[in-house]
Scaffold this motif. Structure first.
Motif, PDB file in Angstrom:
ATOM      1  N   GLU A 118       0.863  -1.188   0.000  1.00 55.55           N
ATOM      2  CA  GLU A 118       0.000   0.000   0.000  1.00 55.55           C
ATOM      3  C   GLU A 118       0.899   1.238   0.000  1.00 55.55           C
ATOM      4  O   GLU A 118       1.863   1.305   0.755  1.00 55.55           O
ATOM      5  N   GLY A 119       0.609   2.201  -0.853  1.00 49.96           N
ATOM      6  CA  GLY A 119       1.389   3.439  -0.919  1.00 49.96           C
ATOM      7  C   GLY A 119       2.654   3.337  -1.753  1.00 49.96           C
ATOM      8  O   GLY A 119       3.420   4.302  -1.823  1.00 49.96           O
ATOM      9  N   ALA A 120       2.875   2.192  -2.391  1.00 51.65           N
ATOM     10  CA  ALA A 120       4.102   2.003  -3.185  1.00 51.65           C
ATOM     11  C   ALA A 120       4.188   3.013  -4.326  1.00 51.65           C
ATOM     12  O   ALA A 120       5.248   3.584  -4.579  1.00 51.65           O
ATOM     13  N   ARG A 121       3.090   3.226  -5.007  1.00 53.90           N
ATOM     14  CA  ARG A 121       3.089   4.157  -6.144  1.00 53.90           C
ATOM     15  C   ARG A 121       3.496   5.562  -5.698  1.00 53.90           C
ATOM     16  O   ARG A 121       4.277   6.234  -6.367  1.00 53.90           O
ATOM     17  N   GLU A 122       2.995   5.992  -4.554  1.00 54.18           N
ATOM     18  CA  GLU A 122       3.322   7.314  -4.034  1.00 54.18           C
ATOM     19  C   GLU A 122       4.804   7.400  -3.642  1.00 54.18           C
ATOM     20  O   GLU A 122       5.455   8.415  -3.872  1.00 54.18           O
ATOM     21  N   ARG A 123       5.339   6.320  -3.063  1.00 53.80           N
ATOM     22  CA  ARG A 123       6.764   6.315  -2.699  1.00 53.80           C
ATOM     23  C   ARG A 123       7.638   6.375  -3.945  1.00 53.80           C
ATOM     24  O   ARG A 123       8.656   7.064  -3.964  1.00 53.80           O
ATOM     25  N   ILE A 124       7.220   5.692  -5.004  1.00 49.47           N
ATOM     26  CA  ILE A 124       7.968   5.739  -6.260  1.00 49.47           C
ATOM     27  C   ILE A 124       7.922   7.153  -6.838  1.00 49.47           C
ATOM     28  O   ILE A 124       8.939   7.692  -7.276  1.00 49.47           O
ATOM     29  N   THR A 125       6.736   7.756  -6.833  1.00 51.78           N
ATOM     30  CA  THR A 125       6.586   9.125  -7.345  1.00 51.78           C
ATOM     31  C   THR A 125       7.458  10.094  -6.561  1.00 51.78           C
ATOM     32  O   THR A 125       8.158  10.926  -7.150  1.00 51.78           O
ATOM     33  N   ASP A 126       7.448   9.988  -5.239  1.00 51.79           N
ATOM     34  CA  ASP A 126       8.277  10.864  -4.409  1.00 51.79           C
ATOM     35  C   ASP A 126       9.761  10.672  -4.727  1.00 51.79           C
ATOM     36  O   ASP A 126      10.507  11.648  -4.842  1.00 51.79           O
ATOM     37  N   LYS A 127      10.185   9.436  -4.856  1.00 50.66           N
ATOM     38  CA  LYS A 127      11.586   9.141  -5.170  1.00 50.66           C
ATOM     39  C   LYS A 127      11.975   9.735  -6.519  1.00 50.66           C
ATOM     40  O   LYS A 127      13.031  10.343  -6.665  1.00 50.66           O
ATOM     41  N   ARG A 128      11.088   9.591  -7.496  1.00 46.47           N
ATOM     42  CA  ARG A 128      11.385  10.109  -8.837  1.00 46.47           C
ATOM     43  C   ARG A 128      11.377  11.635  -8.875  1.00 46.47           C
ATOM     44  O   ARG A 128      12.144  12.229  -9.629  1.00 46.47           O
ATOM     45  N   ARG A 129      10.529  12.261  -8.082  1.00 43.40           N
ATOM     46  CA  ARG A 129      10.532  13.726  -8.015  1.00 43.40           C
ATOM     47  C   ARG A 129      11.840  14.228  -7.429  1.00 43.40           C
ATOM     48  O   ARG A 129      12.421  15.193  -7.926  1.00 43.40           O
ATOM     49  N   THR A 130      12.299  13.577  -6.378  1.00 42.26           N
ATOM     50  CA  THR A 130      13.580  13.938  -5.779  1.00 42.26           C
ATOM     51  C   THR A 130      14.715  13.744  -6.778  1.00 42.26           C
ATOM     52  O   THR A 130      15.584  14.600  -6.932  1.00 42.26           O
ATOM     53  N   GLN A 131      14.670  12.619  -7.480  1.00 43.26           N
ATOM     54  CA  GLN A 131      15.693  12.332  -8.487  1.00 43.26           C
ATOM     55  C   GLN A 131      15.644  13.355  -9.622  1.00 43.26           C
ATOM     56  O   GLN A 131      16.680  13.816 -10.100  1.00 43.26           O
ATOM     57  N   PHE A 132      14.432  13.737 -10.040  1.00 43.00           N
ATOM     58  CA  PHE A 132      14.280  14.742 -11.090  1.00 43.00           C
ATOM     59  C   PHE A 132      14.889  16.068 -10.653  1.00 43.00           C
ATOM     60  O   PHE A 132      15.599  16.722 -11.416  1.00 43.00           O
ATOM     61  N   TYR A 133      14.624  16.452  -9.421  1.00 38.43           N
ATOM     62  CA  TYR A 133      15.186  17.697  -8.899  1.00 38.43           C
ATOM     63  C   TYR A 133      16.711  17.637  -8.912  1.00 38.43           C
ATOM     64  O   TYR A 133      17.375  18.554  -9.398  1.00 38.43           O
ATOM     65  N   ASP A 134      17.254  16.558  -8.371  1.00 39.87           N
ATOM     66  CA  ASP A 134      18.709  16.414  -8.290  1.00 39.87           C
ATOM     67  C   ASP A 134      19.372  16.351  -9.665  1.00 39.87           C
ATOM     68  O   ASP A 134      20.422  16.942  -9.878  1.00 39.87           O
ATOM     69  N   ASN A 157      17.975  17.278 -12.741  1.00 38.86           N
ATOM     70  CA  ASN A 157      17.586  18.261 -13.751  1.00 38.86           C
ATOM     71  C   ASN A 157      17.468  19.693 -13.226  1.00 38.86           C
ATOM     72  O   ASN A 157      17.992  20.614 -13.839  1.00 38.86           O
ATOM     73  N   ILE A 158      16.753  19.871 -12.136  1.00 45.40           N
ATOM     74  CA  ILE A 158      16.479  21.221 -11.654  1.00 45.40           C
ATOM     75  C   ILE A 158      17.719  21.880 -11.071  1.00 45.40           C
ATOM     76  O   ILE A 158      18.043  23.025 -11.418  1.00 45.40           O
ATOM     77  N   GLN A 159      18.410  21.170 -10.197  1.00 50.60           N
ATOM     78  CA  GLN A 159      19.596  21.771  -9.585  1.00 50.60           C
ATOM     79  C   GLN A 159      20.655  22.136 -10.633  1.00 50.60           C
ATOM     80  O   GLN A 159      21.178  23.243 -10.598  1.00 50.60           O
ATOM     81  N   PRO A 160      20.956  21.256 -11.604  1.00 47.55           N
ATOM     82  CA  PRO A 160      21.895  21.670 -12.654  1.00 47.55           C
ATOM     83  C   PRO A 160      21.380  22.850 -13.492  1.00 47.55           C
ATOM     84  O   PRO A 160      22.159  23.709 -13.902  1.00 47.55           O
ATOM     85  N   LEU A 161      20.066  22.908 -13.727  1.00 45.52           N
ATOM     86  CA  LEU A 161      19.476  24.031 -14.466  1.00 45.52           C
ATOM     87  C   LEU A 161      19.691  25.340 -13.703  1.00 45.52           C
ATOM     88  O   LEU A 161      20.095  26.345 -14.290  1.00 45.52           O
ATOM     89  N   ILE A 162      19.442  25.310 -12.414  1.00 44.46           N
ATOM     90  CA  ILE A 162      19.644  26.510 -11.591  1.00 44.46           C
ATOM     91  C   ILE A 162      21.109  26.919 -11.598  1.00 44.46           C
ATOM     92  O   ILE A 162      21.432  28.110 -11.745  1.00 44.46           O
ATOM     93  N   ASN A 163      21.996  25.956 -11.462  1.00 36.93           N
ATOM     94  CA  ASN A 163      23.432  26.258 -11.481  1.00 36.93           C
ATOM     95  C   ASN A 163      23.843  26.889 -12.809  1.00 36.93           C
ATOM     96  O   ASN A 163      24.594  27.873 -12.834  1.00 36.93           O
ATOM     97  N   ALA A 164      23.340  26.340 -13.924  1.00 37.98           N
ATOM     98  CA  ALA A 164      23.665  26.887 -15.240  1.00 37.98           C
ATOM     99  C   ALA A 164      23.085  28.291 -15.399  1.00 37.98           C
ATOM    100  O   ALA A 164      23.738  29.178 -15.962  1.00 37.98           O
ATOM    101  N   ALA A 165      21.864  28.503 -14.903  1.00 39.76           N
ATOM    102  CA  ALA A 165      21.235  29.823 -14.994  1.00 39.76           C
ATOM    103  C   ALA A 165      22.046  30.858 -14.212  1.00 39.76           C
ATOM    104  O   ALA A 165      22.257  31.983 -14.682  1.00 39.76           O
ATOM    105  N   ARG A 166      22.510  30.485 -13.051  1.00 35.03           N
ATOM    106  CA  ARG A 166      23.332  31.401 -12.253  1.00 35.03           C
ATOM    107  C   ARG A 166      24.639  31.749 -12.963  1.00 35.03           C
ATOM    108  O   ARG A 166      25.103  32.895 -12.899  1.00 35.03           O
ATOM    109  N   GLN A 167      25.220  30.765 -13.628  1.00 35.91           N
ATOM    110  CA  GLN A 167      26.491  30.994 -14.324  1.00 35.91           C
ATOM    111  C   GLN A 167      26.366  32.044 -15.422  1.00 35.91           C
ATOM    112  O   GLN A 167      27.310  32.770 -15.700  1.00 35.91           O
ATOM    113  N   ILE A 168      25.186  32.101 -16.054  1.00 31.57           N
ATOM    114  CA  ILE A 168      25.019  33.080 -17.132  1.00 31.57           C
ATOM    115  C   ILE A 168      24.228  34.308 -16.680  1.00 31.57           C
ATOM    116  O   ILE A 168      23.826  35.132 -17.500  1.00 31.57           O
TER     117      ILE A 168
END
Length: 131
Positions: free
Chosen positions: A76-92, A94-105
């Motif tokens: 029970e709740g496995a789908r939600e745990r997978i979604t949470d894990k993937r959101r964290t992974q997406f942030y780490d 994609n988003i964090q490198p995007l922010i770093n690149a945006a700051r550089q320019i």
């Protein structure tokens, strides 16, 4: 399920990812049994120990559980745990490198947010300059 025997990702991780993906897309729902280690190893010609190693990752992540004598079942709740894990992974990944690149320019948060909004609105087909 599809496995890349020639790729860089170890088979046990592919087993975990394939089962996880099936749960995420409702191929397996909470409480349902997933294919056994033996079934997967026979069907895809993978060593049973390799399959078990992948399944144990999902057991440790509280995605599936072993029921002695019955097999593996989606928790029970496995789908939600997978979604949470993937959101964290997406942030780490994609988003964090995007922010770093945006700051550089020298892009401000507001300009970056506007660019993201524009990307959602036009699917990235509009290449107008944003100041």
């Amino acid at each position: 399920m599809h496995f890349d025997f020639d790729g860089n990702t170890p088979l046990y991780l592919q087993v975990a990812e394939q089962i996880e993906e099936a749960i995420l897309t409702n191929g397996f729902k909470s409480g349902e049994q997933v294919p056994s280690t033996t079934e997967i190893s026979r069907e895809f010609h993978i060593n049973p120990a390799t399959v078990l190693k992948g399944m144990n990752i999902l057991v440790n992540d509280e995605i599936i559980e072993k029921r002695r004598g019955l097999g593996m079942f989606v928790l029970e709740g496995a789908r939600e745990r997978i979604t949470d894990k993937r959101r964290t992974q997406f942030y780490d990944d994609n988003i964090q490198p995007l922010i770093n690149a945006a700051r550089q320019i020298g892009l401000s948060e507001a300009v970056l947010a506007e660019m993201i909004k524009r990307g959602y609105a036009d699917n990235g087909t509009d290449n107008q300059k944003i100041d």
